[in-house]
Structures are given as structure tokens and as C-alpha cells.
Design a protein around this motif. Structure first.
Motif, PDB file in Angstrom:
ATOM      1  N   ARG A  23      53.341  47.477  38.413  1.00  0.00           N
ATOM      2  CA  ARG A  23      53.267  48.234  37.160  1.00  0.00           C
ATOM      3  C   ARG A  23      51.862  48.699  36.811  1.00  0.00           C
ATOM      4  NH1 ARG A  23      57.725  45.719  33.034  1.00  0.00           N
ATOM      5  NH2 ARG A  23      59.198  44.924  34.583  1.00  0.00           N
ATOM      6  N   GLY A  24      50.923  48.421  37.705  1.00  0.00           N
ATOM      7  CA  GLY A  24      49.583  48.945  37.507  1.00  0.00           C
ATOM      8  C   GLY A  24      48.631  48.058  36.732  1.00  0.00           C
ATOM      9  N   HIS A  25      48.979  46.793  36.534  1.00  0.00           N
ATOM     10  CA  HIS A  25      48.082  45.889  35.817  1.00  0.00           C
ATOM     11  C   HIS A  25      47.025  45.323  36.765  1.00  0.00           C
ATOM     12  CE1 HIS A  25      50.600  46.093  32.285  1.00  0.00           C
ATOM     13  NE2 HIS A  25      51.664  45.780  33.012  1.00  0.00           N
ATOM     14  N   GLU A  26      45.912  44.900  36.196  1.00  0.00           N
ATOM     15  CA  GLU A  26      44.840  44.275  36.965  1.00  0.00           C
ATOM     16  C   GLU A  26      45.081  42.770  36.982  1.00  0.00           C
ATOM     17  OE1 GLU A  26      40.032  43.550  36.592  1.00  0.00           O
ATOM     18  OE2 GLU A  26      40.883  45.395  35.745  1.00  0.00           O
ATOM     19  N   VAL A  27      45.302  42.227  38.163  1.00  0.00           N
ATOM     20  CA  VAL A  27      45.742  40.833  38.265  1.00  0.00           C
ATOM     21  C   VAL A  27      44.706  39.962  38.966  1.00  0.00           C
ATOM     22  CG1 VAL A  27      47.536  39.283  39.113  1.00  0.00           C
ATOM     23  CG2 VAL A  27      48.147  41.591  38.352  1.00  0.00           C
ATOM     24  N   THR A  28      44.436  38.809  38.367  1.00  0.00           N
ATOM     25  CA  THR A  28      43.644  37.767  39.017  1.00  0.00           C
ATOM     26  C   THR A  28      44.615  36.675  39.462  1.00  0.00           C
ATOM     27  OG1 THR A  28      41.674  38.186  37.673  1.00  0.00           O
ATOM     28  CG2 THR A  28      41.850  36.025  38.704  1.00  0.00           C
ATOM     29  N   ALA A  29      44.669  36.433  40.750  1.00  0.00           N
ATOM     30  CA  ALA A  29      45.588  35.442  41.324  1.00  0.00           C
ATOM     31  C   ALA A  29      44.834  34.137  41.551  1.00  0.00           C
ATOM     32  CB  ALA A  29      46.166  35.964  42.640  1.00  0.00           C
ATOM     33  N   ILE A  30      45.309  33.075  40.923  1.00  0.00           N
ATOM     34  CA  ILE A  30      44.615  31.794  40.975  1.00  0.00           C
ATOM     35  C   ILE A  30      45.525  30.743  41.605  1.00  0.00           C
ATOM     36  CG2 ILE A  30      43.427  30.028  39.618  1.00  0.00           C
ATOM     37  CD1 ILE A  30      43.125  32.172  37.402  1.00  0.00           C
ATOM     38  N   SER A  31      44.994  30.044  42.595  1.00  0.00           N
ATOM     39  CA  SER A  31      45.713  28.932  43.217  1.00  0.00           C
ATOM     40  C   SER A  31      44.696  27.884  43.619  1.00  0.00           C
ATOM     41  CB  SER A  31      46.507  29.403  44.447  1.00  0.00           C
ATOM     42  OG  SER A  31      45.634  29.909  45.440  1.00  0.00           O
ATOM     43  N   ARG A  32      45.175  26.712  43.960  1.00  0.00           N
ATOM     44  CA  ARG A  32      44.249  25.628  44.295  1.00  0.00           C
ATOM     45  C   ARG A  32      43.362  25.979  45.485  1.00  0.00           C
ATOM     46  NH1 ARG A  32      48.723  21.757  43.085  1.00  0.00           N
ATOM     47  NH2 ARG A  32      48.201  20.759  41.113  1.00  0.00           N
ATOM     48  N   LYS A  33      43.924  26.665  46.469  1.00  0.00           N
ATOM     49  CA  LYS A  33      43.173  26.989  47.681  1.00  0.00           C
ATOM     50  C   LYS A  33      42.604  28.399  47.673  1.00  0.00           C
ATOM     51  CE  LYS A  33      45.731  23.747  50.603  1.00  0.00           C
ATOM     52  NZ  LYS A  33      46.572  23.579  51.828  1.00  0.00           N
ATOM     53  N   GLY A  34      42.955  29.187  46.682  1.00  0.00           N
ATOM     54  CA  GLY A  34      42.449  30.556  46.639  1.00  0.00           C
ATOM     55  C   GLY A  34      43.005  31.421  47.758  1.00  0.00           C
ATOM     56  N   ALA A  35      44.258  31.180  48.128  1.00  0.00           N
ATOM     57  CA  ALA A  35      44.873  31.936  49.223  1.00  0.00           C
ATOM     58  C   ALA A  35      45.057  33.401  48.825  1.00  0.00           C
ATOM     59  CB  ALA A  35      46.223  31.326  49.582  1.00  0.00           C
ATOM     60  N   PRO A  36      44.958  34.307  49.777  1.00  0.00           N
ATOM     61  CA  PRO A  36      45.136  35.734  49.473  1.00  0.00           C
ATOM     62  C   PRO A  36      46.527  36.014  48.896  1.00  0.00           C
ATOM     63  CG  PRO A  36      44.202  35.430  51.675  1.00  0.00           C
ATOM     64  CD  PRO A  36      44.630  34.075  51.197  1.00  0.00           C
ATOM     65  N   VAL A  37      46.573  36.898  47.917  1.00  0.00           N
ATOM     66  CA  VAL A  37      47.833  37.315  47.316  1.00  0.00           C
ATOM     67  C   VAL A  37      47.837  38.834  47.288  1.00  0.00           C
ATOM     68  CG1 VAL A  37      49.337  37.223  45.297  1.00  0.00           C
ATOM     69  CG2 VAL A  37      47.933  35.237  45.895  1.00  0.00           C
ATOM     70  N   GLU A  38      48.818  39.437  47.943  1.00  0.00           N
ATOM     71  CA  GLU A  38      48.848  40.882  48.093  1.00  0.00           C
ATOM     72  C   GLU A  38      48.801  41.598  46.745  1.00  0.00           C
ATOM     73  OE1 GLU A  38      51.562  44.382  50.226  1.00  0.00           O
ATOM     74  OE2 GLU A  38      52.098  42.267  50.440  1.00  0.00           O
ATOM     75  N   GLY A  39      47.903  42.549  46.648  1.00  0.00           N
ATOM     76  CA  GLY A  39      47.814  43.400  45.468  1.00  0.00           C
ATOM     77  C   GLY A  39      46.893  42.893  44.381  1.00  0.00           C
ATOM     78  N   ALA A  40      46.545  41.614  44.406  1.00  0.00           N
ATOM     79  CA  ALA A  40      45.690  41.058  43.354  1.00  0.00           C
ATOM     80  C   ALA A  40      44.296  41.678  43.428  1.00  0.00           C
ATOM     81  CB  ALA A  40      45.605  39.548  43.479  1.00  0.00           C
ATOM     82  N   ALA A  41      43.753  42.024  42.269  1.00  0.00           N
ATOM     83  CA  ALA A  41      42.396  42.590  42.228  1.00  0.00           C
ATOM     84  C   ALA A  41      41.358  41.516  42.520  1.00  0.00           C
ATOM     85  CB  ALA A  41      42.145  43.226  40.867  1.00  0.00           C
ATOM     86  N   VAL A  42      41.638  40.288  42.083  1.00  0.00           N
ATOM     87  CA  VAL A  42      40.729  39.163  42.276  1.00  0.00           C
ATOM     88  C   VAL A  42      41.548  37.955  42.702  1.00  0.00           C
ATOM     89  CG1 VAL A  42      39.049  37.620  41.171  1.00  0.00           C
ATOM     90  CG2 VAL A  42      39.177  40.026  40.472  1.00  0.00           C
ATOM     91  N   VAL A  43      41.025  37.191  43.643  1.00  0.00           N
ATOM     92  CA  VAL A  43      41.655  35.941  44.065  1.00  0.00           C
ATOM     93  C   VAL A  43      40.659  34.812  43.814  1.00  0.00           C
ATOM     94  CG1 VAL A  43      42.536  34.614  46.019  1.00  0.00           C
ATOM     95  CG2 VAL A  43      43.121  37.036  45.798  1.00  0.00           C
ATOM     96  N   ARG A  44      41.114  33.748  43.142  1.00  0.00           N
ATOM     97  CA  ARG A  44      40.226  32.637  42.828  1.00  0.00           C
ATOM     98  C   ARG A  44      40.872  31.320  43.219  1.00  0.00           C
ATOM     99  NH1 ARG A  44      36.867  33.155  37.275  1.00  0.00           N
ATOM    100  NH2 ARG A  44      36.030  31.262  38.256  1.00  0.00           N
ATOM    101  N   ALA A  45      40.017  30.368  43.591  1.00  0.00           N
ATOM    102  CA  ALA A  45      40.464  29.000  43.843  1.00  0.00           C
ATOM    103  C   ALA A  45      40.111  28.180  42.617  1.00  0.00           C
ATOM    104  CB  ALA A  45      39.783  28.433  45.077  1.00  0.00           C
ATOM    105  N   ALA A  46      41.104  27.603  41.972  1.00  0.00           N
ATOM    106  CA  ALA A  46      40.860  26.776  40.793  1.00  0.00           C
ATOM    107  C   ALA A  46      42.089  25.937  40.500  1.00  0.00           C
ATOM    108  CB  ALA A  46      40.507  27.632  39.577  1.00  0.00           C
ATOM    109  N   ASP A  47      41.868  24.795  39.915  1.00  0.00           N
ATOM    110  CA  ASP A  47      42.940  23.932  39.440  1.00  0.00           C
ATOM    111  C   ASP A  47      43.037  24.114  37.935  1.00  0.00           C
ATOM    112  OD1 ASP A  47      44.145  21.313  38.406  1.00  0.00           O
ATOM    113  OD2 ASP A  47      44.390  21.103  40.573  1.00  0.00           O
ATOM    114  N   LEU A  48      44.239  24.031  37.400  1.00  0.00           N
ATOM    115  CA  LEU A  48      44.407  24.195  35.957  1.00  0.00           C
ATOM    116  C   LEU A  48      43.620  23.145  35.186  1.00  0.00           C
ATOM    117  CD1 LEU A  48      45.868  25.933  33.854  1.00  0.00           C
ATOM    118  CD2 LEU A  48      47.768  24.314  33.930  1.00  0.00           C
ATOM    119  N   ALA A  49      43.359  22.010  35.807  1.00  0.00           N
ATOM    120  CA  ALA A  49      42.608  20.941  35.149  1.00  0.00           C
ATOM    121  C   ALA A  49      41.125  21.279  34.990  1.00  0.00           C
ATOM    122  CB  ALA A  49      42.757  19.634  35.928  1.00  0.00           C
TER     123      ALA A  49
END
Length: 202
Positions: A23-49
């Protein structure tokens, strides 16, 4: 819209990322390992804690989607609860969008489904943890919306068609993870259920 998705590599989180990008939104994809996520503008490694990172993310985005789950390997679910309690104390103007559990919906007499006799025992601990996390965010006064899936959620077809209900199950026992994401983005773009615990099913 700038949207951050915690749990971006999971079954639900990855579909929310995909739908938001579609839908054209700017997405930051966050996971524990920072694995690539298709289409995400930014990928980060982080824990919710990691509250410091969460605060930074929440202040930089219009909405933060919480699509993480408690431990499913037999470990303690307390860290999941503690993380939500910690981020509940972080002041932010961002809208929080939590992926809830079917067990948190209620029967007609107001009993949470997770507390009814027929609820599967193997899902009880997880459902309890998710509900406690929800309560922590709700009680902190966050701009929170919780979307529960239908009783069964699994990868399937993106039909774009679903029905909704607030606090109680909607008609239909299943929803695809793709249509769950459609409902989530519809709500983020044109809020109808702000401040509620709602559900969508096919």
C-alpha cells in the motif's frame, strides 16, 4: 505512514509488512536477528525488551505493530510479559497495534474464551501471557488497538474480504494470515476500532 513491525519475520508480522509495503507505506521490519524482510525500507535487529530502542522506534514512527509471541519452546513466558510492561511505561504519540489472541475474546456472558472449559490446554499458557501483556498496555493508557485472529489462522489466500466483531468472535472460524494483514492495514489507515479488542475472520 511510517510503520514499525516487531516480529516482522513471523507468520503474521511478515504479512503485515507485505501488506503495508503493497500500500506504499514506509516500513521498518524488526526481529531479534534482523533478518531481511522483502520490501521493508529499514531492517533492524532488536528485542522488544530493549526499551531504549523501542522508545527510539516509537518516536520515529506513526504506528508500531507488536506481532511478537511468548516463548513456544517450553521456556518461561514471563520475559514476554515483562517486555510489554516495560514498553507500556514509555510515553509516545505512536499508535500501538497489538496482535492479540483468540483466547482473549469473550463469550456472551463476558468470560474470556481462554478461561472456558473447552479451551485447548496446550494454548492456555500462551493465551494467558498475551492477555496479561494486553492488560499492561491498556492500563497504561496507550493509544492501543488489539486485533485477535479467528480461532484458526494460517497462511492462505489474500481475498481482501473479512467480517469483524468487537470483544466477541466474529462469524467464521478461520482467517488467512494474508487477510489478517488486510484487516490490520485497513484499520491503521481508516480507524474504526481504536481503543478496542476486535477480531476479523473470513
Amino acid at each position: 505512514m511510517k510503520i514499525a513491525v516487531y516480529g516482522a519475520t513471523g507468520m503474521v508480522g511478515s504479512q503485515i509488512v507485505a501488506e503495508a509495503v503493497r500500500r506504499g507505506h514506509e516500513v521498518t521490519a524488526i526481529s531479534r536477528k534482523g533478518a531481511p524482510v522483502e520490501g521493508a525500507a529499514v531492517v533492524r535487529a532488536a528485542d522488544l525488551a530493549d526499551v531504549e530502542t523501542y522508545s527510539e522506534v516509537a518516536h520515529a514512527h506513526d504506528a508500531v505493530v507488536l506481532a511478537t509471541v511468548p516463548d513456544r519452546t517450553g521456556g518461561s513466558r514471563q520475559p514476554y510479559i515483562d517486555a510489554h510492561r516495560a514498553i507500556a511505561a514509555v510515553p509516545t504519540a505512536a499508535r500501538l497495534y497489538m496482535v492479540g489472541g483468540f483466547g482473549g475474546l469473550k463469550t456472551p456472558d463476558g468470560t474470556p474464551i481462554k478461561d472456558t472449559p473447552g479451551f485447548p490446554a496446550e494454548y492456555k499458557g500462551e493465551s494467558d501471557a498475551v492477555y496479561v501483556a494486553y492488560e499492561a498496555l491498556r492500563d497504561a493508557g496507550a493509544d492501543l488497538t488489539v486485533q485477535a485472529p479467528a480461532a484458526v489462522i494460517a497462511p492462505g489466500e489474500r481475498t481482501g474480504e473479512y467480517v469483524t466483531a468487537v470483544d466477541v468472535p466474529a462469524a467464521g472460524e478461520r482467517i488467512s494470515s494474508q487477510d489478517y494483514a488486510v484487516a490490520a492495514l485497513d484499520e491503521l489507515e481508516q480507524p474504526q476500532f481504536r481503543g478496542t479488542f476486535f477480531t476479523a475472520s473470513n
